[in-house]
Design a protein around this motif. Structure first.
Motif, mmCIF file in Angstrom:
data_model
loop_
_atom_site.group_PDB
_atom_site.id
_atom_site.type_symbol
_atom_site.label_atom_id
_atom_site.label_comp_id
_atom_site.label_asym_id
_atom_site.label_seq_id
_atom_site.Cartn_x
_atom_site.Cartn_y
_atom_site.Cartn_z
ATOM 1 N N LEU A 9 44.359 35.797 41.342
ATOM 2 C CA LEU A 9 43.535 36.106 42.503
ATOM 3 C C LEU A 9 42.636 34.930 42.896
ATOM 4 C CD1 LEU A 9 42.583 39.806 41.775
ATOM 5 C CD2 LEU A 9 44.200 38.920 43.435
ATOM 6 N N ALA A 12 42.840 34.237 46.543
ATOM 7 C CA ALA A 12 42.043 35.173 47.354
ATOM 8 C C ALA A 12 40.569 34.753 47.337
ATOM 9 C CB ALA A 12 42.193 36.592 46.818
ATOM 10 N N GLY A 73 38.525 40.258 52.419
ATOM 11 C CA GLY A 73 38.239 39.648 51.121
ATOM 12 C C GLY A 73 36.931 40.161 50.537
ATOM 13 N N ARG A 76 37.595 43.456 49.092
ATOM 14 C CA ARG A 76 38.265 43.292 47.803
ATOM 15 C C ARG A 76 37.249 42.968 46.715
ATOM 16 N NH1 ARG A 76 39.683 39.562 44.360
ATOM 17 N NH2 ARG A 76 38.761 37.937 45.610
ATOM 18 N N GLN A 89 45.476 44.766 41.506
ATOM 19 C CA GLN A 89 44.566 43.909 42.271
ATOM 20 C C GLN A 89 45.314 42.849 43.083
ATOM 21 O OE1 GLN A 89 41.337 44.215 42.793
ATOM 22 N NE2 GLN A 89 41.294 46.064 41.561
ATOM 23 N N ALA A 93 45.031 42.398 47.082
ATOM 24 C CA ALA A 93 44.668 41.134 47.730
ATOM 25 C C ALA A 93 45.689 40.772 48.803
ATOM 26 C CB ALA A 93 44.559 40.025 46.693
#
Length: 112
Positions: A9, A12, A73, A76, A89, A93
């Motif tokens: 991630l 992201a 984002g 998230r 996850q 994302a």
């Protein structure tokens, strides 16, 4: 790369940071154009005429994309903070990025 960027991630995280910085760089120009509505309506009209160009519309798409990426984002990140960690996850994302593209694409289609 640093350990947090090597994480799946990390992209992201990086995208959220870069979109936030891009939006922060845009804000002074945005406030200047808003001030034209109050101080110099003729210059605002000429700016709005310039803003009808296709290249400017494409840049607006990029701006709305940055805004949507930053928004999704942020959602998230809130989910990471307040919800328990799950293996999904990475999918969330990707869904946030797809949602951002959907929102900005709808804006582009409406603007053109």
């Amino acid at each position: 790369m640093k350990a947090h960027l090597a994480h799946p991630l990390g992209l992201a995280y990086l995208l959220h940071r870069l979109s936030g910085m891009g939006l922060a760089l845009f804000l002074p120009a945005h406030f200047y154009v808003l001030s034209l509505a109050l101080t110099d309506p003729d210059r605002l009209d000429s700016f709005l005429h310039w803003a009808e160009m296709p290249l400017v519309k494409l840049a607006e798409f990029g701006l709305v994309f940055l805004l949507a990426v930053h928004f999704f984002g942020g959602l998230r990140l809130l989910a990471l903070e307040f919800l328990p960690w799950t293996g999904r996850q990475k999918t969330l994302a990707a869904s946030a990025l797809a949602g951002a593209f959907l929102v900005s694409g709808a804006f582009l289609l409406n603007a053109v």
